[in-house]
Design a protein around this motif. Structure first.
Motif, PDB file in Angstrom:
ATOM      1  N   ALA A   1       0.843  -1.199   0.000  1.00 18.16           N
ATOM      2  CA  ALA A   1       0.000   0.000   0.000  1.00 18.16           C
ATOM      3  C   ALA A   1       0.874   1.243   0.000  1.00 18.16           C
ATOM      4  O   ALA A   1       1.938   1.271   0.620  1.00 18.16           O
TER       5      ALA A   1
ATOM      6  N   ILE B   1      -3.296  -1.107  -3.091  1.00 14.03           N
ATOM      7  CA  ILE B   1      -4.025  -0.078  -2.357  1.00 14.03           C
ATOM      8  C   ILE B   1      -3.229   1.227  -2.341  1.00 14.03           C
ATOM      9  O   ILE B   1      -2.017   1.231  -2.133  1.00 14.03           O
TER      10      ILE B   1
ATOM     11  N   LEU C   1      -3.710   5.097  -0.417  1.00 12.29           N
ATOM     12  CA  LEU C   1      -4.454   5.855   0.583  1.00 12.29           C
ATOM     13  C   LEU C   1      -4.041   7.321   0.466  1.00 12.29           C
ATOM     14  O   LEU C   1      -2.977   7.710   0.929  1.00 12.29           O
TER      15      LEU C   1
ATOM     16  N   TYR D   1      -6.091   0.782   7.397  1.00 11.13           N
ATOM     17  CA  TYR D   1      -5.618  -0.236   6.444  1.00 11.13           C
ATOM     18  C   TYR D   1      -5.148  -1.489   7.181  1.00 11.13           C
ATOM     19  O   TYR D   1      -5.497  -2.617   6.796  1.00 11.13           O
TER      20      TYR D   1
ATOM     21  N   MET E   1     -11.946  -2.812   4.214  1.00  9.26           N
ATOM     22  CA  MET E   1     -11.858  -1.403   4.604  1.00  9.26           C
ATOM     23  C   MET E   1     -13.230  -0.744   4.623  1.00  9.26           C
ATOM     24  O   MET E   1     -13.446   0.224   5.362  1.00  9.26           O
TER      25      MET E   1
END
Length: 408
Positions: free
Chosen positions: A101, A124, A126, A318, A337
């Motif tokens: 991520a 992922i 963020l 996460y 999530m």
């Protein structure tokens, strides 16, 4: 015979549990790896940068440093506000270093480039530092989470408040890249809808040292309000030079579409006082935020910006989702999530929508006068909380193909 049957029965029970245990610890590369892709030396370094790395590390320590029995590793890199550099780093992280991520990604142009790559690689991302609404509209991704704010949120909070206070005519000074352009567009829509007028605007290059020509154009427009639609050092320099040119003394007001605590610290309360802004969090909100911020300050020398707080919350959430999913597989974690409650100290009424946007309570704030500030970093008065429905793009108008009933 009976004992043999009992043994077979026990084996039959044990095998499914063993298989389940193996699935519940399905971590690629024997570690969960998080990459903080940020700005370590550019215009937004104070509000992202080292602080974002510290915030991510604090989130990891808070959950014990491991998930599913595997260590959590945090690395970082500087994208230099260049999409090609940012995507090169991300590709190296995904393909070679096993990063699961990416977090932060200030600069909307870089964020949009990363969004496409992460969608392709099924990883992922963020976003705390990026502001463009395209991340949850046309360019949405099942693997992209827009955590902290977007241009729609801050423009609706700030522009509407200024118009209601009498600032009915505007001229924009905007950064000439995706973030500034979107911020100007969103704020303009709010102003017109509230009965105000937008008289025009000028756009400046990223990280320009000289705003004189842009400010003189804005001054000559005759607008009551000059909307500053940029970020970081660009905001600081624009507002400083506006004061030097006597723009505020001449009767015009400045409205910063996005203004961070660190910007106010650099400007000083004398120059920034009275400015309205919209924020997702504030370090001095309550005992819990003050306690967290005290530890952050011990490592960075300053309280967290809302972007730092966002990185912390996003990483924490996460890792909780990885635990619930029993794997670091991106598709399963993305689903988890949306199921796991968001519960960090800076997030109120927060939920993750299907388009990837985290809806949350935002806050309209006003910069205090010097006489109102009682201790270091006591810079903001919270005017009112803004409920999520006032600051997020309505799903009924979504252009994201992940939202039911929409199409490209």
């Amino acid at each position: 015979m009976r004992s043999n049957l009992l043994g077979v029965a026990l084996i039959a029970l044990i095998i499914p549990f063993a298989a389940q245990a193996q699935l519940s610890n399905d971590v690629s590369g024997d570690a969960v790896r998080i990459g903080v892709l940020t700005d370590m030396a550019g215009v937004t370094a104070d509000v992202t940068g080292k602080g974002s790395l510290v915030a991510a590390e604090m989130a990891v320590r808070e959950i014990g440093g491991t998930v599913l029995g595997k260590p959590v590793q945090v690395i970082s890199a500087d994208h230099q506000h260049k999409p090609d550099i940012g995507t090169g780093i991300a590709r190296q992280w995904f393909d070679v270093e096993g990063v699961d991520a990416i977090v932060d990604v200030p600069n909307s142009g870089v964020a949009l480039a990363i969004q496409g790559l992460a969608r392709e690689k099924k990883r992922i991302v963020l976003y705390s530092g990026a502001g463009t609404t395209a991340l949850t509209n046309e360019q949405c991704s099942p693997f992209g989470v827009h955590w902290t704010y977007d241009t729609y949120a801050v423009s609706h909070g700030t522009a509407s408040a200024v118009v209601k206070a009498g600032g009915t005519s505007w001229f924009f000074l905007a950064a000439d890249y995706a973030f500034g352009q979107q911020l100007q567009k969103d704020a303009s829509n709010v102003i017109v809808a509230a009965g105000g007028k937008v008289l025009g605007g000028v756009r400046h290059p990223l990280n320009t040292p000289d705003f004189s020509s842009f400010l003189l154009t804005a001054q000559s427009s005759g607008a009551k309000v000059i909307g500053v639609a940029n970020a970081g050092n660009d905001t600081i320099n624009a507002m400083k030079q506006a004061n030097e040119y006597g723009i505020v003394k001449g009767g015009q007001s400045l409205a910063a579409m996005i203004l961070f605590l660190q910007d106010i610290h650099t400007l000083g309360l004398e120059a920034a006082q009275g400015t309205y802004l919209t924020t997702a969090s504030y370090w001095d909100m309550n005992e819990a935020t003050r306690a967290w911020s005290k530890e952050f300050m011990s490592k960075t020398g300053m309280p967290p910006s809302m972007l730092h707080a966002g990185v912390y919350g996003a990483v924490r959430h996460y890792l909780k989702a990885v635990t619930k999913a029993g794997t670091d597989d991106a598709e399963k974690v993305a689903a988890a999530m949306r199921e796991v409650p968001i519960d960090d100290v800076f997030s109120q009424d927060a939920k993750l929508r299907e388009d990837g946007r985290v809806t949350r309570t935002m806050y309209l704030a006003r910069v205090k006068k010097p006489s109102e500030s009682k201790y270091p970093w006591d810079y903001l008065e919270i005017v009112r909380p803004i409920p999520p429905e006032e600051t997020v793009w309505p799903l009924a108008e979504s252009k994201c193909p992940l939202v039911k009933g929409t199409s490209r």
